[in-house]
Design an enzyme around this catalytic site. Structure first.
Site, PDB file in Angstrom:
ATOM      1  N   PRO A   2      26.572 -70.834  82.166  1.00  0.00           N
ATOM      2  CA  PRO A   2      26.792 -70.821  83.541  1.00  0.00           C
ATOM      3  C   PRO A   2      27.984 -71.782  84.245  1.00  0.00           C
ATOM      4  O   PRO A   2      27.640 -73.152  83.753  1.00  0.00           O
ATOM      5  CB  PRO A   2      25.579 -71.016  84.247  1.00  0.00           C
ATOM      6  CG  PRO A   2      24.464 -70.612  83.006  1.00  0.00           C
ATOM      7  CD  PRO A   2      25.138 -71.101  81.729  1.00  0.00           C
ATOM      8  N   GLU A   3      28.757 -71.273  85.041  1.00  0.00           N
ATOM      9  CA  GLU A   3      29.617 -72.364  85.540  1.00  0.00           C
ATOM     10  C   GLU A   3      29.069 -72.345  87.035  1.00  0.00           C
ATOM     11  O   GLU A   3      28.227 -71.718  87.601  1.00  0.00           O
ATOM     12  CB  GLU A   3      31.091 -71.686  85.304  1.00  0.00           C
ATOM     13  CG  GLU A   3      31.581 -71.813  83.927  1.00  0.00           C
ATOM     14  CD  GLU A   3      32.915 -71.226  83.802  1.00  0.00           C
ATOM     15  OE1 GLU A   3      33.767 -71.127  84.657  1.00  0.00           O
ATOM     16  OE2 GLU A   3      33.214 -70.724  82.512  1.00  0.00           O
ATOM     17  N   LYS A  58      27.509 -78.346  88.265  1.00  0.00           N
ATOM     18  CA  LYS A  58      26.834 -77.417  87.763  1.00  0.00           C
ATOM     19  C   LYS A  58      25.181 -77.713  87.867  1.00  0.00           C
ATOM     20  O   LYS A  58      24.415 -77.285  86.945  1.00  0.00           O
ATOM     21  CB  LYS A  58      27.317 -77.106  86.393  1.00  0.00           C
ATOM     22  CG  LYS A  58      28.617 -76.708  86.071  1.00  0.00           C
ATOM     23  CD  LYS A  58      29.166 -76.433  84.681  1.00  0.00           C
ATOM     24  CE  LYS A  58      30.367 -76.220  84.485  1.00  0.00           C
ATOM     25  NZ  LYS A  58      30.944 -75.760  83.386  1.00  0.00           N
ATOM     26  N   ARG A 266      38.122 -73.716  72.331  1.00  0.00           N
ATOM     27  CA  ARG A 266      37.593 -72.704  73.444  1.00  0.00           C
ATOM     28  C   ARG A 266      38.754 -71.648  73.627  1.00  0.00           C
ATOM     29  O   ARG A 266      39.895 -72.049  73.456  1.00  0.00           O
ATOM     30  CB  ARG A 266      37.265 -73.374  74.719  1.00  0.00           C
ATOM     31  CG  ARG A 266      36.064 -74.373  74.814  1.00  0.00           C
ATOM     32  CD  ARG A 266      35.869 -74.829  76.195  1.00  0.00           C
ATOM     33  NE  ARG A 266      34.766 -75.903  76.161  1.00  0.00           N
ATOM     34  CZ  ARG A 266      34.468 -76.159  77.351  1.00  0.00           C
ATOM     35  NH1 ARG A 266      35.006 -75.868  78.485  1.00  0.00           N
ATOM     36  NH2 ARG A 266      33.361 -77.161  77.317  1.00  0.00           N
TER      37      ARG A 266
END
Length: 276
Positions: A2-3, A58, A266
């Site tokens: 989750p960002e 976050k 990434r």
């Protein structure tokens, strides 16, 4: 993971159900997530009213009179609001914590257990002074965030502009998905050295970050694997991706196949034509 949009969607979804309500009980089924859950968390929170729920980067910050409990969703965490009247819903394998209110349960679920639930007492100072929060960059929707800020803080830096976005030292909450999407909107190639991006292009990037994050929040965030909102529904911003997870597919703007590379372990996605 989750960002910022997913965390903000969660915050907006749960706040109407918990703000101004008393915590009647806390059921902790797992002693540790990424870090140990405070052993006296249930005792500390019982009987206290949640004043408000805020977000920093976050992290979700739940304020009571005695302090704040801090929640980070990690890689696969979710917070859901469940009605427990007349019958409380049974907890499943990965349901680690329940905050029980008069009519609702706030349930934390995290299959990979990389999230965190922490406590910051009021006598330790403002919650923003917590070690995990004190060094975070500015919020992307705050007046402090601008192209000028990014330009000033990246002078002489050889790290890529995408990695500078991800680091969280300049601006918080822009993770892998939204970094790729924002750089596309700004027309900046993600491999460009952060120190070589001009002020004009950083102004475009600051606008792109705000537009991208706002659009994602409006559409409930992105659901690629695990994320659901507080009501259990998936987000659908992934349907609007320009580049992320679209390797080999035609660019929605120019038709050039989207390229995928690896940066800092990434995946990065970009259009070789639109981004220079």
């Amino acid at each position: 993971m989750p960002e910022l949009p997913e965390v903000e969607v969660t915050r907006r979804g749960i706040e109407p159900y918990v703000s101004g309500r008393k915590v009647e009980r806390v059921d902790v089924r797992t002693p540790a997530l990424r870090w140990p859950i405070p052993a006296d968390l249930a005792k500390t929170l019982r009987g206290h009213v949640v004043r408000k729920v805020e977000r920093r980067g976050k992290y979700l910050l739940f304020e009571i009179d005695a302090g704040w409990f801090i929640v980070h969703l990690g890689m696969t965490g979710t917070l859901r609001v469940l009605r427990h009247v007349p019958h409380p819903p049974a907890a499943a394998k990965h349901d680690h914590i329940d905050w029980i209110f008069d009519e609702f349960i706030l349930r934390y679920r995290d299959p990979r257990r990389f999230g965190a639930v922490l406590w910051h007492p009021r006598e330790a100072g403002d919650v923003l002074e917590h070690p995990l929060l004190a060094s975070l960059g500015v919020e992307p929707f705050s007046p402090a965030f601008s192209g000028a800020l990014m330009h000033r803080l990246t002078r002489g830096r050889k790290v890529s502009v995408k990695q500078a976005l991800l680091a969280g030292e300049i601006v918080v909450g822009v993770g892998n998905i939204y970094a790729s999407e924002s750089l596309f909107r700004a027309g900046i190639r993600p491999t460009t050295a952060a120190g070589r991006v001009s002020l004009v292009r950083y102004e475009l990037l600051a606008d792109a970050v705000r537009v991208t994050l706002a659009a994602a929040i409006e559409k409930g965030g992105s659901t690629l694997r695990d994320f659901v909102g507080s009501n259990g529904e998936s987000g659908y911003f992934q349907l609007d991706y320009f580049v992320y997870d679209r390797a080999g597919l035609p660019c929605r703007v120019c038709g050039t196949p989207i390229k995928q590379i690896v940066q800092g372990q990434r995946s990065t996605y970009f259009c070789p034509t639109c981004q220079r």
